[in-house]
Scaffold this active site. Structure first.
Site, PDB file in Angstrom:
ATOM      1  N   GLN A   1      90.876  69.824  58.082  1.00 16.42           N
ATOM      2  CA  GLN A   1      89.955  69.997  59.214  1.00 16.42           C
ATOM      3  C   GLN A   1      89.404  71.425  59.239  1.00 16.42           C
ATOM      4  O   GLN A   1      88.203  71.647  59.382  1.00 16.42           O
ATOM      5  CB  GLN A   1      90.704  69.688  60.512  1.00 16.42           C
ATOM      6  CG  GLN A   1      89.876  69.852  61.779  1.00 16.42           C
ATOM      7  CD  GLN A   1      90.743  69.842  63.029  1.00 16.42           C
ATOM      8  OE1 GLN A   1      91.790  70.471  63.079  1.00 16.42           O
ATOM      9  NE2 GLN A   1      90.293  69.123  64.047  1.00 16.42           N
TER      10      GLN A   1
ATOM     11  N   PHE B   1      85.459  72.435  58.688  1.00 20.20           N
ATOM     12  CA  PHE B   1      84.789  73.185  59.763  1.00 20.20           C
ATOM     13  C   PHE B   1      84.204  74.495  59.227  1.00 20.20           C
ATOM     14  O   PHE B   1      83.067  74.853  59.502  1.00 20.20           O
ATOM     15  CB  PHE B   1      85.834  73.585  60.819  1.00 20.20           C
ATOM     16  CG  PHE B   1      85.883  72.716  62.022  1.00 20.20           C
ATOM     17  CD1 PHE B   1      85.424  71.412  62.024  1.00 20.20           C
ATOM     18  CD2 PHE B   1      86.424  73.224  63.201  1.00 20.20           C
ATOM     19  CE1 PHE B   1      85.502  70.625  63.149  1.00 20.20           C
ATOM     20  CE2 PHE B   1      86.501  72.443  64.333  1.00 20.20           C
ATOM     21  CZ  PHE B   1      86.041  71.141  64.303  1.00 20.20           C
TER      22      PHE B   1
ATOM     23  N   ALA C   1      67.991  81.617  71.191  1.00 23.03           N
ATOM     24  CA  ALA C   1      68.908  81.905  72.293  1.00 23.03           C
ATOM     25  C   ALA C   1      68.395  83.068  73.139  1.00 23.03           C
ATOM     26  O   ALA C   1      68.611  83.097  74.356  1.00 23.03           O
ATOM     27  CB  ALA C   1      70.297  82.211  71.748  1.00 23.03           C
TER      28      ALA C   1
ATOM     29  N   ALA D   1      75.648  68.267  70.868  1.00 23.70           N
ATOM     30  CA  ALA D   1      74.334  68.367  70.229  1.00 23.70           C
ATOM     31  C   ALA D   1      73.332  67.499  70.972  1.00 23.70           C
ATOM     32  O   ALA D   1      73.626  66.366  71.351  1.00 23.70           O
ATOM     33  CB  ALA D   1      74.430  67.923  68.773  1.00 23.70           C
TER      34      ALA D   1
ATOM     35  N   HIS E   1      89.295  85.320  72.258  1.00 27.62           N
ATOM     36  CA  HIS E   1      88.767  84.050  72.759  1.00 27.62           C
ATOM     37  C   HIS E   1      89.308  82.952  71.858  1.00 27.62           C
ATOM     38  O   HIS E   1      88.969  82.888  70.670  1.00 27.62           O
ATOM     39  CB  HIS E   1      87.234  84.065  72.730  1.00 27.62           C
ATOM     40  CG  HIS E   1      86.590  82.811  73.243  1.00 27.62           C
ATOM     41  ND1 HIS E   1      86.500  82.529  74.583  1.00 27.62           N
ATOM     42  CD2 HIS E   1      86.016  81.764  72.594  1.00 27.62           C
ATOM     43  CE1 HIS E   1      85.876  81.358  74.744  1.00 27.62           C
ATOM     44  NE2 HIS E   1      85.584  80.874  73.554  1.00 27.62           N
TER      45      HIS E   1
ATOM     46  N   GLY F   1      71.832  76.195  70.464  1.00 22.39           N
ATOM     47  CA  GLY F   1      72.264  74.808  70.300  1.00 22.39           C
ATOM     48  C   GLY F   1      71.941  74.310  68.902  1.00 22.39           C
ATOM     49  O   GLY F   1      71.085  74.869  68.208  1.00 22.39           O
ATOM     50  N   ASP F   2      72.618  73.267  68.497  1.00 25.79           N
ATOM     51  CA  ASP F   2      72.405  72.699  67.168  1.00 25.79           C
ATOM     52  C   ASP F   2      71.134  71.863  67.159  1.00 25.79           C
ATOM     53  O   ASP F   2      70.857  71.142  68.112  1.00 25.79           O
ATOM     54  CB  ASP F   2      73.586  71.811  66.774  1.00 25.79           C
ATOM     55  CG  ASP F   2      74.875  72.607  66.657  1.00 25.79           C
ATOM     56  OD1 ASP F   2      74.788  73.776  66.223  1.00 25.79           O
ATOM     57  OD2 ASP F   2      75.944  72.076  66.995  1.00 25.79           O
TER      58      ASP F   2
ATOM     59  N   SER G   1      90.564  84.450  76.753  1.00 28.67           N
ATOM     60  CA  SER G   1      89.744  83.360  77.276  1.00 28.67           C
ATOM     61  C   SER G   1      89.967  82.152  76.376  1.00 28.67           C
ATOM     62  O   SER G   1      90.418  82.285  75.235  1.00 28.67           O
ATOM     63  CB  SER G   1      88.265  83.751  77.359  1.00 28.67           C
ATOM     64  OG  SER G   1      87.803  84.293  76.136  1.00 28.67           O
TER      65      SER G   1
ATOM     66  N   THR H   1      82.378  73.431  75.948  1.00 30.05           N
ATOM     67  CA  THR H   1      81.266  73.328  75.007  1.00 30.05           C
ATOM     68  C   THR H   1      80.300  72.215  75.402  1.00 30.05           C
ATOM     69  O   THR H   1      80.553  71.438  76.328  1.00 30.05           O
ATOM     70  CB  THR H   1      81.762  73.090  73.570  1.00 30.05           C
ATOM     71  OG1 THR H   1      82.412  71.819  73.518  1.00 30.05           O
ATOM     72  CG2 THR H   1      82.724  74.175  73.127  1.00 30.05           C
ATOM     73  N   TYR H   2      79.236  72.156  74.645  1.00 32.21           N
ATOM     74  CA  TYR H   2      78.085  71.310  74.967  1.00 32.21           C
ATOM     75  C   TYR H   2      77.753  70.509  73.722  1.00 32.21           C
ATOM     76  O   TYR H   2      77.761  71.055  72.623  1.00 32.21           O
ATOM     77  CB  TYR H   2      76.936  72.267  75.282  1.00 32.21           C
ATOM     78  CG  TYR H   2      75.794  71.737  76.083  1.00 32.21           C
ATOM     79  CD1 TYR H   2      75.879  71.685  77.463  1.00 32.21           C
ATOM     80  CD2 TYR H   2      74.617  71.332  75.466  1.00 32.21           C
ATOM     81  CE1 TYR H   2      74.806  71.244  78.218  1.00 32.21           C
ATOM     82  CE2 TYR H   2      73.545  70.882  76.211  1.00 32.21           C
ATOM     83  CZ  TYR H   2      73.645  70.848  77.594  1.00 32.21           C
ATOM     84  OH  TYR H   2      72.592  70.402  78.341  1.00 32.21           O
TER      85      TYR H   2
ATOM     86  N   HIS I   1      78.966  76.148  78.587  1.00 33.85           N
ATOM     87  CA  HIS I   1      78.042  76.369  77.472  1.00 33.85           C
ATOM     88  C   HIS I   1      76.689  75.821  77.914  1.00 33.85           C
ATOM     89  O   HIS I   1      76.594  74.769  78.536  1.00 33.85           O
ATOM     90  CB  HIS I   1      78.520  75.638  76.215  1.00 33.85           C
ATOM     91  CG  HIS I   1      79.581  76.383  75.478  1.00 33.85           C
ATOM     92  ND1 HIS I   1      79.613  76.480  74.107  1.00 33.85           N
ATOM     93  CD2 HIS I   1      80.653  77.081  75.925  1.00 33.85           C
ATOM     94  CE1 HIS I   1      80.656  77.211  73.738  1.00 33.85           C
ATOM     95  NE2 HIS I   1      81.310  77.570  74.821  1.00 33.85           N
TER      96      HIS I   1
ATOM     97  N   GLU J   1      88.607  78.156  75.056  1.00 35.30           N
ATOM     98  CA  GLU J   1      87.486  77.227  74.933  1.00 35.30           C
ATOM     99  C   GLU J   1      87.994  75.804  74.763  1.00 35.30           C
ATOM    100  O   GLU J   1      88.914  75.549  73.987  1.00 35.30           O
ATOM    101  CB  GLU J   1      86.614  77.600  73.735  1.00 35.30           C
ATOM    102  CG  GLU J   1      85.401  76.680  73.591  1.00 35.30           C
ATOM    103  CD  GLU J   1      84.399  77.214  72.598  1.00 35.30           C
ATOM    104  OE1 GLU J   1      83.879  78.327  72.837  1.00 35.30           O
ATOM    105  OE2 GLU J   1      84.152  76.544  71.583  1.00 35.30           O
TER     106      GLU J   1
END
Length: 289
Positions: free
Chosen positions: A213, A217, A124, A53, A267, A109-110, A17, A50-51, A78, A19
């Site tokens: 990076q 992260f 969640a 913040a 994923h 979520g953040d 999958s 993704t979504y 998401h 993302e």
């Protein structure tokens, strides 16, 4: 190839999958379309989007999901609950159902900076229970798993209990935060099984595009970069070609070990780029000819 890595190709049925994140510009949207077309030969089980913040990119998430569906692929949105009301989530679920979405990645979520623990949903698991109550079995619900512990968890035990609560609220499968330590994943799966959680726990895989990076992260999200990997990455300085070649070896061997030990799939966190994901899949024998 390391001595412990299997020399055979893993079974070709390993479910992949992908993302993506919603692009912020038209140029970004154009580039993402090209990236998706380059990756579709991998025959992904689904593509997730993704979504942002605080829901900042919800429109971008839904637009990308619509495009993926129109391209003939399964899309997973998401879906996060921080700061959301039941009415807002109910309307979004109805919109996703109408679009033909069958899969959600349910996340707390953040927390935006300065945000207290307000809102109608704290966890969640509350969101998973709400989706199930509202939509029954319509959606396949993915939840997040943290083999190296969620950065805000009080302890590994509490983190595992939080995961169990999400699963028992109605999750179908889980996707992990990316990691480079396979033993952390195996231990997490073993501990989940001991709690009677028998859902698929799919490892999240982060190709290594750039050292600075990745390290930034990883420090932010609690993913451990082994010291020997970190040292090698830093030693390459700005030599992107060497960083990516080394990263390909590290990540491919990680994937080989995971699949050989029975991981249910992979994923890929694509970062909206295709070359490294394709290279890894090719090395794993997972790119159909």
């Amino acid at each position: 190839m390391s001595a412990s890595a299997p020399s055979h190709h893993p079974a070709p049925h390993a479910a992949l999958s992908l993302e993506f994140f919603p692009p912020k510009t038209e140029a970004g949207a154009h580039k993402l379309r090209a990236t998706r077309q380059a990756l579709y030969p991998l025959q992904p089980q689904f593509c997730s989007v993704t979504y942002g913040a605080g829901g900042s990119t919800q429109a971008g998430t839904f637009a990308a999901v619509r495009e993926i569906l129109a391209e003939g692929q399964q899309a997973a949105a998401h879906f996060s609950c921080i700061g959301a009301t039941r009415e807002k989530l109910r309307a979004e679920l109805a919109e996703l159902q109408a679009m033909g979405v069958k899969r959600l990645v349910a996340l707390r979520g953040d927390l935006p900076s300065g945000y207290g623990l307000g809102g109608e949903f704290q966890y969640a698991s509350d969101l998973v229970a709400f989706i199930r109550a509202e939509t029954g079995a319509h959606f396949h619900i993915e939840v997040a798993a943290y083999p190296e512990m969620h950065p805000q968890a009080a302890s590994p035990e509490k983190d595992l209990q939080a995961f169990a609560t999400k699963v028992r609220a109605g999750a179908d499968s889980a996707i992990t935060q990316y990691f480079f330590n396979a033993d952390a994943y195996f231990r997490f799966v073993d501990e989940a099984r001991r709690l009677g959680l028998d859902l698929p726990i799919v490892p999240g895989i982060m190709p290594i595009h750039a050292a600075s990076q990745l390290l930034r992260f990883s420090d932010a999200c609690g993913a451990e970069v082994p010291r020997w990997v970190r040292s090698r990455l830093l030693a390459y300085g700005d030599d992107t070609a060497s960083i990516q070649a080394f990263g390909l070896d590290v990540v491919t061997q990680l994937c080989q070990r995971l699949l050989a030990a029975g991981a249910p799939g992979l994923h890929f966190y694509t970062m909206n780029q295709s070359p490294l994901v394709l290279d890894i899949a090719r090395r794993l024998g997972l790119l159909p000819h």
